[in-house]
Design an enzyme around this catalytic site. Structure first.
Site, PDB file in Angstrom:
ATOM      1  N   GLU A 258      52.266  72.230  56.699  1.00 17.21           N
ATOM      2  CA  GLU A 258      50.989  71.735  57.195  1.00 17.21           C
ATOM      3  C   GLU A 258      51.271  71.376  58.641  1.00 17.21           C
ATOM      4  O   GLU A 258      52.069  70.490  58.908  1.00 17.21           O
ATOM      5  CB  GLU A 258      50.601  70.523  56.350  1.00 17.21           C
ATOM      6  CG  GLU A 258      49.148  70.198  56.405  1.00 17.21           C
ATOM      7  CD  GLU A 258      48.925  68.985  57.266  1.00 17.21           C
ATOM      8  OE1 GLU A 258      48.510  69.196  58.429  1.00 17.21           O
ATOM      9  OE2 GLU A 258      49.166  67.869  56.807  1.00 17.21           O
ATOM     10  N   CYS A 297      46.091  64.905  61.711  1.00 25.55           N
ATOM     11  CA  CYS A 297      46.127  66.364  61.586  1.00 25.55           C
ATOM     12  C   CYS A 297      44.724  66.928  61.414  1.00 25.55           C
ATOM     13  O   CYS A 297      44.479  68.082  61.724  1.00 25.55           O
ATOM     14  CB  CYS A 297      47.025  66.761  60.425  1.00 25.55           C
ATOM     15  SG  CYS A 297      46.711  65.827  58.928  1.00 25.55           S
TER      16      CYS A 297
HETATM   17  P1  NDP Z   1      58.063  67.770  64.725  1.00 25.72           P
HETATM   18  O1  NDP Z   1      57.707  69.090  64.189  1.00 25.72           O
HETATM   19  O2  NDP Z   1      59.009  67.675  65.831  1.00 25.72           O
HETATM   20  O3  NDP Z   1      58.609  66.836  63.564  1.00 25.72           O
HETATM   21  C1  NDP Z   1      58.081  66.828  62.264  1.00 25.72           C
HETATM   22  C2  NDP Z   1      59.164  66.458  61.283  1.00 25.72           C
HETATM   23  O4  NDP Z   1      60.183  67.452  61.300  1.00 25.72           O
HETATM   24  C3  NDP Z   1      59.862  65.159  61.621  1.00 25.72           C
HETATM   25  O5  NDP Z   1      60.228  64.506  60.444  1.00 25.72           O
HETATM   26  C4  NDP Z   1      61.105  65.627  62.357  1.00 25.72           C
HETATM   27  O6  NDP Z   1      62.149  64.690  62.316  1.00 25.72           O
HETATM   28  C5  NDP Z   1      61.438  66.856  61.556  1.00 25.72           C
HETATM   29  N1  NDP Z   1      62.280  67.800  62.247  1.00 25.72           N
HETATM   30  C6  NDP Z   1      62.209  68.192  63.531  1.00 25.72           C
HETATM   31  N2  NDP Z   1      63.156  69.126  63.764  1.00 25.72           N
HETATM   32  C7  NDP Z   1      63.828  69.293  62.617  1.00 25.72           C
HETATM   33  C8  NDP Z   1      64.931  70.107  62.229  1.00 25.72           C
HETATM   34  N3  NDP Z   1      65.499  70.929  63.073  1.00 25.72           N
HETATM   35  N4  NDP Z   1      65.377  70.018  60.973  1.00 25.72           N
HETATM   36  C9  NDP Z   1      64.809  69.190  60.082  1.00 25.72           C
HETATM   37  N5  NDP Z   1      63.762  68.395  60.386  1.00 25.72           N
HETATM   38  C10 NDP Z   1      63.271  68.449  61.644  1.00 25.72           C
HETATM   39  O7  NDP Z   1      56.713  67.114  65.075  1.00 25.72           O
HETATM   40  P2  NDP Z   1      56.464  65.706  65.749  1.00 25.72           P
HETATM   41  O8  NDP Z   1      56.380  64.732  64.663  1.00 25.72           O
HETATM   42  O9  NDP Z   1      57.394  65.407  66.854  1.00 25.72           O
HETATM   43  O10 NDP Z   1      55.079  66.026  66.407  1.00 25.72           O
HETATM   44  C11 NDP Z   1      54.998  67.011  67.419  1.00 25.72           C
HETATM   45  C12 NDP Z   1      53.646  67.674  67.394  1.00 25.72           C
HETATM   46  O11 NDP Z   1      53.386  68.238  66.138  1.00 25.72           O
HETATM   47  C13 NDP Z   1      52.503  66.734  67.608  1.00 25.72           C
HETATM   48  O12 NDP Z   1      52.339  66.426  68.942  1.00 25.72           O
HETATM   49  C14 NDP Z   1      51.395  67.513  67.034  1.00 25.72           C
HETATM   50  O13 NDP Z   1      50.937  68.473  67.946  1.00 25.72           O
HETATM   51  C15 NDP Z   1      52.022  68.217  65.854  1.00 25.72           C
HETATM   52  N6  NDP Z   1      51.782  67.511  64.612  1.00 25.72           N
HETATM   53  C16 NDP Z   1      50.858  68.003  63.781  1.00 25.72           C
HETATM   54  C17 NDP Z   1      50.579  67.362  62.605  1.00 25.72           C
HETATM   55  C18 NDP Z   1      49.607  67.915  61.665  1.00 25.72           C
HETATM   56  O14 NDP Z   1      49.599  67.487  60.545  1.00 25.72           O
HETATM   57  N7  NDP Z   1      48.774  68.859  62.050  1.00 25.72           N
HETATM   58  C19 NDP Z   1      51.221  66.126  62.236  1.00 25.72           C
HETATM   59  C20 NDP Z   1      52.185  65.669  63.192  1.00 25.72           C
HETATM   60  C21 NDP Z   1      52.457  66.367  64.307  1.00 25.72           C
HETATM   61  P3  NDP Z   1      62.514  63.808  63.598  1.00 25.72           P
HETATM   62  O15 NDP Z   1      61.344  62.935  63.857  1.00 25.72           O
HETATM   63  O16 NDP Z   1      63.705  63.055  63.163  1.00 25.72           O
HETATM   64  O17 NDP Z   1      62.767  64.767  64.699  1.00 25.72           O
END
Ligand code: NDP
Length: 673
Positions: A258, A297
Site C-alpha cells: 500500500e 495515505c
Molecule cells: P519509506 O518507504 O521510506 O518507509 C516505509 C517503511 O519501510 C518504514 O517502516 C521504513 O523503515 C521501511 N523501510 C525503508 N527502507 C527499507 C528497507 N530497505 N528494508 C526494510 N524496510 C525498509 O516511507 P516513509 O515512511 O519514509 O515515507 C516516505 C514517503 O512515502 C512519504 O513521503 C509518502 O510520500 C509515502 N508514504 C505513503 C503512504 C501511503 O500509505 N500512501 C504512507 C507513508 C508514506 P524506516 O523508517 O526505519 O526507514
C-alpha cells in the site's frame, strides 16, 4: 523529557537500543526524543521462534478463539489508551489526529474480531464459497477451503499511523492464525512500541505470535520462504526495492503493498455554489488537507471541479483553510506538524515540483506559522491545464497540500481521476445517481474505494479519508496493487486457499459441515430434544409423510391472501410452462415441512432465526405427498449459553424426488434448562 528507548521484542526478549542506535528528533521543537535500533537482532531466530512457537499456538485455537483474543486485546488497549495519547503529540499529531490513529486502530481490531465471530467457523478450516457439484450423481465434489499459512507475516509500516498501521495488519493476521513480525517506521516507532508493549503485557497473545523490530530489518527478508508474507505500507520507491528482492521472487513470497496514492475528490456537474453539496465538498477537502497535516495515505491530493466552479471553490476552500490554527499539537490547535524535519523538506521539494505545472492559490503567507522543524502551512495549488500536467498526477506531496484542477464534462473528470495511475480512493459529491453511476463505471477499475455523498447521506457518511475494516483498503497500480482489510477477505491474505476434491464424507470431515450424500447419523432422541453439544454433524431425522390436498392449497390461499393464479386457477396454471396445473404454494410446503419435523415440547431449541438458500426444484400438485429429511449441517458457538445450529432441510415427494431444499438456522442451548 527523558529520551525514550524503544525496544525490539525478539524471540520472547526485549532488546533495547544498541551501540549504533539512531537519534530521532521531534518535529515540534527539534529536540531528541528517542534512541532507536542499533542492536544486532538474530532474524533467523526470530523467524524460527514465530514458526515453531507462535504459529502452532495460534493454529491450536479456532477462529472464534482467536477472534475472542483480539476482542479482549482491543479492550485491553482501549483501557490504557491514554499512555498512547501521552506520546502522540511527539509525532506532530493533535489529539484529534491521534484519535484516528489510536481509536481507529482499536476499533479496526475490534471489528475484525466481530467479523471473525460472525462470519468464520468455530473451527480451524475456513469454508470459502459454495460446494462445487463436479459429478452427476454427487459422489465426487469439491470445496474451496482456506487454512493459515505456516510461515510468518512481516509487517513493514509507515510513519504516519504508528498504532493503526500496526493493529490493522495484526488483526487479520492473528485471526488467520499466522504469527507476525512488526517493523514500524523509525520516526514514530516509540509510539508503536508503547502499543506493542501493551499487547505483550496483556498476556492475551501466545508467545511467538508477535515480535517487534525497532530499526533496520537486516537480512530478515532474505530469509523468508514460501509460507511467509510481506505486507508493506510506505513509499512506492521502497516497495519497488523490497518486492523485487530475488529471495522473495524465488520463493513466490506474497507481497502486499500500500503505497503512494494521488487520491482525488470530484465535484459533480450538478452541484451549484449555493447548494449544500458545494459546502460539503469544500469542508471535506479542507478536512482532508489538514487532518494529520495531510499525512494520510487516503488524503485528497487532487480536487477536480467543473471549469466554471474553479474560482468559487478556490475562494471558498482558501477561506476555510485560512481559519486553520497551526501550532504545538499538544495545545488547542486545528493542525499540528509533519512527522519530521526531513518530511517537511520532502514536502517542500515536491511542492516545488508541482509548482512547475500549478500556480499557488494559498501558501504560508497569511498564516501565523510557529517555529519548529516540522511545521508546514496548508497549501493549495491550481493546475489550469491538467491534461498537459504530469507531476500533478504523479508527485505525492505527503503533507497538507492539494491541487485544484478543472474539468469539462464528467468523462473528463473521470479521466483526470484515473490519471492518478491507480488510487486508494476518489470521492464524488453529487445528488444525481446517474452521475454517480457514470463515474463508477469509468473510474472503479482505477480505485480501491469510491466514496459518493450528498446532503442526505452526509450526516452518516464515514469520511473520504477513513479506511473501514469492512472495506477494501488498497488500490491498483501506483497505490501498490494490494488489498488490506475488506472484512474476511483481508484475513484470507494470510491463508492458503485450497480446492479440496473428494467424496461427501471426506468433505464433511475436512470442513466440519455436513455435505449432502455424506453419512447420516441417527440420534437417540428427536434432535429438537438434544442440546447444542449433544447434536452431531450429520445427525438426521426423516419425517413421516403427508398428502397435500387441494383443500389445503385453497385454505392456505384464503388464510394468507396469496391467491396467485398458479394455486387457484387450473386453466391459467396449465398455461404456465412451469406448472402441470394448480400447485401448492412454496410457503405452504415450508409450513408443512416445519409441521413434519418440529418436536413441539419445550427443549434446548430456543428460536428459529432464519433460513438461507431456499430453492424449489419441483412443483407439488394436489395429491402428492411430502416428507422431510432434516440434518445437522453446521454448528457455531454464539454466546456463553447457546450456539447456532444450521440444518439442511430437504423436502421430497412420493417418488423420492427432491422438491425443495434450504438451510434452517436455529439457536440451541448448550445445556438443558
Ligand atoms: P519509506 O518507504 O521510506 O518507509 C516505509 C517503511 O519501510 C518504514 O517502516 C521504513 O523503515 C521501511 N523501510 C525503508 N527502507 C527499507 C528497507 N530497505 N528494508 C526494510 N524496510 C525498509 O516511507 P516513509 O515512511 O519514509 O515515507 C516516505 C514517503 O512515502 C512519504 O513521503 C509518502 O510520500 C509515502 N508514504 C505513503 C503512504 C501511503 O500509505 N500512501 C504512507 C507513508 C508514506 P524506516 O523508517 O526505519 O526507514
Amino acid at each position: 523529557m527523558a529520551i525514550i528507548e524503544p525496544a525490539s521484542y525478539a524471540a520472547g526478549h526485549w532488546v533495547g537500543p544498541g551501540g549504533d542506535a539512531r537519534l530521532v528528533h521531534g518535529p515540534v521543537d527539534g529536540a531528541a526524543i528517542a534512541r532507536t535500533g542499533g542492536a544486532p537482532l538474530d532474524f533467523g531466530a526470530m523467524i524460527e521462534f514465530a514458526v515453531t512457537r507462535g504459529g502452532p499456538a495460534l493454529r491450536a485455537m479456532t477462529f472464534h478463539e482467536r477472534a475472542k483474543m483480539l476482542k479482549a486485546l482491543a479492550a485491553y488497549i482501549a483501557e490504557r489508551k491514554e499512555t498512547l495519547y501521552a506520546l502522540n503529540p511527539l509525532t506532530g499529531a493533535t489529539r484529534k489526529d491521534g484519535a484516528v490513529d489510536i481509536e481507529g486502530g482499536i476499533i479496526t481490531m475490534s471489528v475484525i474480531a466481530s467479523k471473525g465471530r460472525r462470519e468464520m467457523p468455530d473451527g480451524n478450516v475456513y469454508v470459502d464459497g459454495a460446494l462445487e457439484q463436479i459429478s452427476r450423481k454427487g459422489s465426487f465434489l469439491a470445496q474451496h477451503i482456506a487454512v493459515p499459512l505456516r510461515g510468518v507475516a512481516v509487517h513493514i509500516n509507515a510513519f504516519n499511523f504508528p498504532v493503526w498501521g500496526m493493529l490493522e495488519k495484526l488483526a487479520p493476521t492473528l485471526l488467520a492464525g499466522m504469527p507476525a513480525i512488526v517493523k514500524p517506521a523509525t520516526q514514530t516507532c516509540y509510539l508503536t512500541e508503547a502499543c506493542f508493549r501493551l499487547i505483550v503485557e496483556s498476556g492475551l497473545v501466545p508467545e511467538g505470535a508477535v515480535q517487534l523490530v525497532i530499526g533496520g530489518t537486516g537480512d530478515l527478508l532474505d530469509r523468508l520462504a514460501a509460507q511467509d508474507v510481506v505486507s508493506f505500507t510506505g513509499s512506492a520507491e521502497t516497495a519497488l526495492h523490497l518486492r523485487g528482492k530475488p529471495n522473495l521472487l524465488r520463493h513466490s513470497v506474497r507481497f502486499m503493498a500500500e503505497q503512494d496514492s494521488l487520491n482525488a475528490s470530484v465535484l459533480g456537474p450538478d452541484v451549484t455554489p449555493d447548494s449544500p453539496e458545494f459546502d460539503l465538498f469544500v469542508k471535506q477537502a479542507a478536512t482532508e488537507i489538514t487532518v494529520k497535516a495531510g499525512q494520510k495515505c487516503t488524503a485528497i491530493r487532487r480536487i477536480i471541479v467543473p471549469q466554471a466552479l474553479l474560482d468559487p471553490v478556490a475562494q471558498a476552500l482558501s477561506a476555510r483553510l485560512r481559519q486553520t490554527t497551526i501550532g504545538d499539537p499538544s495545545g488547542d490547535v486545528r493542525m499540528g506538524c509533519l512527522a519530521s524535519e526531513a518530511q517537511r523538506g520532502d514536502v517542500a521539494a515536491r511542492v516545488a515540483q508541482l509548482r512547475q505545472e500549478a500556480r499557488v492559490v494559498l501558501d504560508e503567507t497569511g498564516f501565523e506559522m510557529p517555529n519548529g522543524p516540522g511545521f508546514f502551512a496548508p497549501t493549495l495549488l491550481a493546475c489550469d491545464d491538467p491534461d498537459a500536467g504530469q507531476a500533478v498526477h504523479s508527485v505525492e506531496a505527503f503533507g497538507p497540500v492539494s491541487t485544484l484542477m478543472p474539468y469539462r464534462d464528467l468523462p473528463h473528470a473521470a479521466a483526470l481521476a484515473n490519471r492518478g495511475g491507480g488510487s486508494l480512493v476518489t470521492s464524488l459529491v453529487t445528488q444525481d445517481p446517474q452521475v454517480a453511476r457514470a463515474m463508477v463505471l469509468e473510474s472503479a477499475a482505477w480505485h480501491g474505494r469510491l466514496y459518493i455523498i450528498d446532503r442526505d447521506s452526509m450526516a452518516e457518511a464515514t469520511g473520504h479519508g477513513a479506511p473501514l475494516p469492512h472495506l477494501v483498503h488498497g488500490g491498483p497500480g501506483r497505490a501498490g496493487g494490494g488489498e488490506e482489510l475488506g472484512g474476511v477477505r483481508g484475513v484470507l491474505h494470510y491463508m492458503q486457499r485450497t480446492a479440496v476434491q473428494g467424496g461427501p464424507d471426506v468433505l464433511t470431515a475436512v470442513t466440519g459441515q455436513w455435505v449432502p450424500g455424506a453419512r447420516q447419523i441417527e440420534g437417540p432422541a428427536h434432535p429438537f430434544q438434544r442440546t447444542y453439544h449433544e447434536l452431531q454433524i450429520g445427525e438426521t431425522i426423516t419425517t413421516d409423510s403427508r398428502i397435500v390436498t387441494l383443500a389445503d392449497i385453497e385454505h392456505f390461499a384464503r388464510f394468507t391472501g396469496d391467491t396467485f393464479y398458479a394455486h387457484m386457477d387450473e386453466e391459467a396454471a396449465r398455461a404456465n410452462p412451469f406448472f402441470p396445473g394448480r400447485v401448492a404454494h412454496g410457503y405452504l410446503l415450508l409450513s408443512f415441512a416445519a409441521g413434519l419435523f418440529v418436536q413441539p415440547d419445550p427443549g434446548p431449541v430456543l428460536a428459529n432465526t432464519g433460513l438461507n438458500a431456499l430453492s424449489f426444484q419441483k412443483p407439488v400438485s394436489p395429491g402428492d405427498s411430502l416428507h422431510v429429511r432434516l440434518t445437522v449441517k453446521r454448528k457455531t458457538g454464539r454466546t456463553e449459553t447457546y450456539g447456532e445450529v444450521a440444518w439442511n432441510a430437504t423436502l421430497f415427494n412420493q417418488d423420492a424426488e427432491q422438491v425443495a431444499e434450504y438451510e434452517l438456522l436455529t439457536m440451541v442451548a448448550y445445556d438443558r434448562a
